[in-house]
Write an enzyme that holds these catalytic residues in place. Structure first.
Site, mmCIF file in Angstrom:
data_model
loop_
_atom_site.group_PDB
_atom_site.id
_atom_site.type_symbol
_atom_site.label_atom_id
_atom_site.label_comp_id
_atom_site.label_asym_id
_atom_site.label_seq_id
_atom_site.Cartn_x
_atom_site.Cartn_y
_atom_site.Cartn_z
ATOM 1 N N LYS A 70 0.830 -1.297 -0.030
ATOM 2 C CA LYS A 70 0.085 0.072 -0.139
ATOM 3 C C LYS A 70 0.775 1.047 0.078
ATOM 4 O O LYS A 70 0.756 2.266 -0.983
ATOM 5 C CB LYS A 70 -0.827 -0.207 1.144
ATOM 6 C CG LYS A 70 -1.777 1.325 1.763
ATOM 7 C CD LYS A 70 -2.270 1.617 3.129
ATOM 8 C CE LYS A 70 -2.461 2.863 3.902
ATOM 9 N NZ LYS A 70 -1.470 3.031 4.079
ATOM 10 N N ASN A 71 1.179 1.599 0.668
ATOM 11 C CA ASN A 71 2.589 2.387 0.875
ATOM 12 C C ASN A 71 3.502 2.764 -0.083
ATOM 13 O O ASN A 71 3.744 4.162 -0.536
ATOM 14 C CB ASN A 71 3.362 2.111 2.180
ATOM 15 C CG ASN A 71 2.059 2.832 3.720
ATOM 16 O OD1 ASN A 71 1.397 3.053 3.529
ATOM 17 N ND2 ASN A 71 2.438 2.035 4.507
ATOM 18 N N CYS A 105 -5.135 8.189 9.100
ATOM 19 C CA CYS A 105 -5.776 7.914 10.098
ATOM 20 C C CYS A 105 -5.052 8.760 11.096
ATOM 21 O O CYS A 105 -4.387 10.092 11.344
ATOM 22 C CB CYS A 105 -4.659 6.712 10.079
ATOM 23 S SG CYS A 105 -4.901 4.915 9.565
ATOM 24 N N ARG A 113 0.279 15.273 12.746
ATOM 25 C CA ARG A 113 1.421 14.901 11.250
ATOM 26 C C ARG A 113 1.774 15.615 10.337
ATOM 27 O O ARG A 113 1.402 16.458 9.868
ATOM 28 C CB ARG A 113 0.084 13.739 11.022
ATOM 29 C CG ARG A 113 -0.082 11.819 11.416
ATOM 30 C CD ARG A 113 -0.701 11.462 11.150
ATOM 31 N NE ARG A 113 0.155 10.603 9.791
ATOM 32 C CZ ARG A 113 -0.495 9.312 9.244
ATOM 33 N NH1 ARG A 113 -2.203 9.429 9.024
ATOM 34 N NH2 ARG A 113 0.183 8.600 8.601
ATOM 35 N N ILE A 163 3.682 18.659 7.685
ATOM 36 C CA ILE A 163 4.574 17.685 7.255
ATOM 37 C C ILE A 163 5.558 19.251 6.873
ATOM 38 O O ILE A 163 6.083 19.716 6.089
ATOM 39 C CB ILE A 163 3.941 17.972 5.533
ATOM 40 C CG1 ILE A 163 2.866 19.072 5.646
ATOM 41 C CG2 ILE A 163 2.754 16.307 5.821
ATOM 42 C CD1 ILE A 163 1.783 19.268 4.574
ATOM 43 N N ASP A 189 4.199 -0.020 12.102
ATOM 44 C CA ASP A 189 2.883 -0.258 11.730
ATOM 45 C C ASP A 189 2.304 -1.613 11.710
ATOM 46 O O ASP A 189 1.040 -2.411 11.493
ATOM 47 C CB ASP A 189 2.672 0.019 9.861
ATOM 48 C CG ASP A 189 3.070 1.372 9.447
ATOM 49 O OD1 ASP A 189 3.009 1.872 10.222
ATOM 50 O OD2 ASP A 189 3.254 1.561 8.135
ATOM 51 N N ARG A 246 -8.841 0.783 3.773
ATOM 52 C CA ARG A 246 -8.221 1.813 3.200
ATOM 53 C C ARG A 246 -6.700 1.078 2.610
ATOM 54 O O ARG A 246 -5.763 1.303 1.911
ATOM 55 C CB ARG A 246 -8.554 2.655 4.154
ATOM 56 C CG ARG A 246 -9.234 3.493 3.828
ATOM 57 C CD ARG A 246 -8.313 4.888 4.905
ATOM 58 N NE ARG A 246 -6.973 5.262 4.352
ATOM 59 C CZ ARG A 246 -6.265 5.311 5.510
ATOM 60 N NH1 ARG A 246 -6.459 4.899 7.459
ATOM 61 N NH2 ARG A 246 -4.993 5.643 5.513
HETATM 62 C C1 EPZ Z 1 4.200 6.668 6.508
HETATM 63 O O1 EPZ Z 1 3.754 7.845 6.856
HETATM 64 C C2 EPZ Z 1 3.115 5.972 6.817
HETATM 65 N N1 EPZ Z 1 2.557 6.626 5.685
HETATM 66 C C3 EPZ Z 1 3.084 5.577 7.818
HETATM 67 O O2 EPZ Z 1 1.806 4.482 7.342
HETATM 68 C C4 EPZ Z 1 3.905 4.647 8.453
HETATM 69 O O3 EPZ Z 1 3.023 4.675 9.904
HETATM 70 C C5 EPZ Z 1 4.541 6.189 8.564
HETATM 71 O O4 EPZ Z 1 4.947 6.244 7.631
HETATM 72 C C6 EPZ Z 1 5.662 5.550 9.756
HETATM 73 O O5 EPZ Z 1 6.985 4.558 9.118
HETATM 74 C C7 EPZ Z 1 2.684 5.738 4.175
HETATM 75 O O6 EPZ Z 1 3.624 5.614 3.753
HETATM 76 C C8 EPZ Z 1 0.914 7.138 3.024
HETATM 77 P P1 EPZ Z 1 6.654 9.657 8.431
HETATM 78 P P2 EPZ Z 1 4.229 9.496 6.733
HETATM 79 O O7 EPZ Z 1 6.977 11.721 8.290
HETATM 80 O O8 EPZ Z 1 5.037 9.414 5.627
HETATM 81 C C9 EPZ Z 1 7.707 13.266 12.176
HETATM 82 C C10 EPZ Z 1 -0.001 3.032 7.833
HETATM 83 O O9 EPZ Z 1 -0.693 3.447 9.243
HETATM 84 N N2 EPZ Z 1 7.769 14.089 10.770
HETATM 85 O O10 EPZ Z 1 7.519 8.831 8.622
HETATM 86 O O11 EPZ Z 1 3.397 10.442 7.508
HETATM 87 C C11 EPZ Z 1 6.066 12.447 12.539
HETATM 88 O O12 EPZ Z 1 5.522 13.406 13.155
HETATM 89 C C12 EPZ Z 1 0.889 4.326 7.755
HETATM 90 O O13 EPZ Z 1 0.221 2.476 6.983
HETATM 91 C C13 EPZ Z 1 7.469 15.490 11.057
HETATM 92 O O14 EPZ Z 1 7.739 16.278 12.289
HETATM 93 O O15 EPZ Z 1 5.387 8.925 8.583
HETATM 94 C C14 EPZ Z 1 6.518 11.441 13.264
HETATM 95 O O16 EPZ Z 1 6.406 11.614 14.065
HETATM 96 C C15 EPZ Z 1 0.214 5.406 9.101
HETATM 97 N N3 EPZ Z 1 7.644 16.172 10.281
HETATM 98 C C16 EPZ Z 1 7.721 11.081 12.250
HETATM 99 O O17 EPZ Z 1 8.437 12.106 11.788
HETATM 100 C C17 EPZ Z 1 7.137 16.425 8.842
HETATM 101 O O18 EPZ Z 1 7.571 16.621 7.778
HETATM 102 C C18 EPZ Z 1 8.090 9.710 10.576
HETATM 103 O O19 EPZ Z 1 6.435 10.343 9.965
HETATM 104 C C19 EPZ Z 1 7.569 14.688 8.324
HETATM 105 C C20 EPZ Z 1 7.115 13.910 9.865
#
Ligand code: EPZ
Length: 421
Positions: free
Chosen positions: A22-23, A117, A122, A124, A306, A398
């Site tokens: 999925k991801n 979710c 979260r 960016i 995850d 999803r």
């Molecule tokens: C991806 O989310 C996955 N989603 C999530 O999968 C997964 O839990 C996560 O990576 C961690 O492995 C998709 O790929 C669509 P991150 P993402 O940016 O990219 C912080 C599932 O169940 N952060 O790696 O949104 C953030 O808050 C899901 O399939 C910032 O502070 O995760 C978190 O604590 C849910 N600023 C950490 O970094 C930013 O600009 C990691 O987030 C970006 C992230």
């Protein structure tokens, strides 16, 4: 409201096949917008996040044709629209990849703030920092993100934290930029490598994906005219591995890459389970209640957040007391309240939860609080005595293709009931 009715108490036995990741899929679909032509994507999981991604691509002017349940062709040659419909992008998290993709393609983008979710804050900010470093002007207001650039110029970007989304989004934004972009402290998940492989197959020049330094040498265009098969979903494979352990069952999981699950395999062995890897399949079984174990979630190759709720179910019935430390998402212990309704003894305290193992769970009405919580509660229903009613199935739809059929094939008594609201 739709629900699953699960009559539990039986171990799972048999073989199942894992779908595409999925991801990876939700990033590869927007990545196809960069191609000045047609591409074919195979092993695409047939899940609602993929369907909505395809609908958005169509609205933007891409021509999409479904060849079969898991294969599509996308022709992006006439895409010029850069505004993605807010009501559609706010439905799922990965819509943020449209920012990098459309910025690259059109030098202009407007999307609604991403939904998905509820796992706590979260942000960016790292994505935005990357786009700005490449020369874009980014504006967030009224629930929308707008970005534009005259030119995108390759540069060095250091991520303040390891972020899957920021790593992929910066890759997307820099593939067609002038010069070379370097991402330091990049995420290393298998889906990062898969997105890079997809783009390289279409004509990009990305090196180092899977390490913490990725170099993207900008190219003039991506031509496409070729096909790409998405990597198997390691989280789906891990979900079934944990279902085998929690149910004291015996499952052969086909079409997976065992190296992507090394940290889970090590934990399962620590918990007294058995794992045998053979080519693209993993055989997992357990003949007794799991042993206690401590878990800390970390970016890849650490233990994936995850899979945290799914291993939480196995630990809820373990012999002894386990501790899980969640270091990625602040609200990922919401499922523990639901498991406690089924007789588990879990005390979440901030980023840590203490799992006092009980001998068995018992069926109860429970709610999927997010995608992985939903998968975990299916496993809980399968191992519990009695009947579980599981609500909020849209979260599960999803991200898991045909999950109830797959569990039924392994002997689970699970039925979807469609109720009028
Ligand atoms: C991806 O989310 C996955 N989603 C999530 O999968 C997964 O839990 C996560 O990576 C961690 O492995 C998709 O790929 C669509 P991150 P993402 O940016 O990219 C912080 C599932 O169940 N952060 O790696 O949104 C953030 O808050 C899901 O399939 C910032 O502070 O995760 C978190 O604590 C849910 N600023 C950490 O970094 C930013 O600009 C990691 O987030 C970006 C992230």
């Amino acid at each position: 409201m739709n629900k699953y009715i699960i009559n539990g108490g039986k171990p799972l036995y048999g073989e199942i096949e894992i779908s595409g990741a999925k991801n990876a899929a939700v990033a590869i679909l927007p990545a196809a917008l960069l191609i000045n032509g047609k591409c074919t994507i195979e092993n695409l999981p047939n899940i609602s996040d993929v369907k909505i991604s395809c609908d958005i691509l169509s609205k933007l002017g891409a021509k999409i044709e479904w060849i079969n349940n898991n294969t599509i062709t996308i022709d992006s040659s006439s895409v010029t629209e850069f505004k993605a419909p807010v009501d559609m992008t706010s439905k799922f998290r990965a819509s943020y990849y449209l920012i990098g993709a459309l910025l690259s393609r059109c030098k202009n983008v407007e999307v609604g703030l991403p939904g998905g979710c509820n796992l706590g804050a979260r942000p960016i900010d790292q994505h935005i920092k990357g786009f700005e470093a490449l020369g874009a002007t980014v504006n967030v207001s009224n629930g929308k993100i707008q970005a534009s650039a005259k030119n995108l110029q390759g540069t060095s970007i250091y991520l303040d934290m390891v972020s899957v989304g920021a790593t992929i989004n910066i890759m997307l934004a820099s593939v067609l930029a002038n010069g070379t972009t370097t991402i330091d402290n990049a995420a290393k998940e298998p889906h990062i490598v898969d997105v890079a492989n997809f783009l390289n197959t279409m004509g990009a020049d990305i090196r180092g994906a899977g390490t913490d330094v990725i170099k993207i040498n900008g190219v003039k265009e991506l031509k496409g005219n070729t096909s790409y098969s998405i990597v198997p979903d390691q989280i789906e494979a891990g979900t079934f591995m944990l279902a085998a352990i929690a149910s004291k069952g015996d499952i052969i999981i086909k079409n997976c890459i065992s190296e992507h699950l090394d940290c889970l395999t090590a934990k399962i062995i620590e918990m007294g389970g058995h794992v045998e890897e053979d080519g693209d399949q993993i055989h997992v079984w357990a003949d007794s209640r799991p042993n206690k174990a401590n878990i800390k979630t970390l970016p890849y190759p650490g233990f994936p957040t995850d899979l945290q709720p799914q291993i939480g179910v196995a630990l809820s019935i373990a012999n002894g007391t386990s501790i899980i430390n969640e270091s990625i998402w602040e609200s990922r212990f919401q499922y523990t309240n639901e498991l406690n309704k089924m007789g588990a003894k879990i005390s979440p305290q901030g980023k840590t939860a203490i799992f006092e193992g009980v001998e068995k769970l018992s069926g109860a009405p429970v709610y999927a609080t997010d995608l992985r919580a939903g998968a975990a509660l299916i496993i809980a229903g399968i191992i519990a005595e009695g009947t579980t009613e599981l609500y909020n199935l849209s979260h599960i739809d999803r991200g898991y293709e045909n999950i109830e059929e797959k569990f039924r094939k392994l002997g689970a008594n699970i039925t979807r009931v469609i109720e009028e609201d």
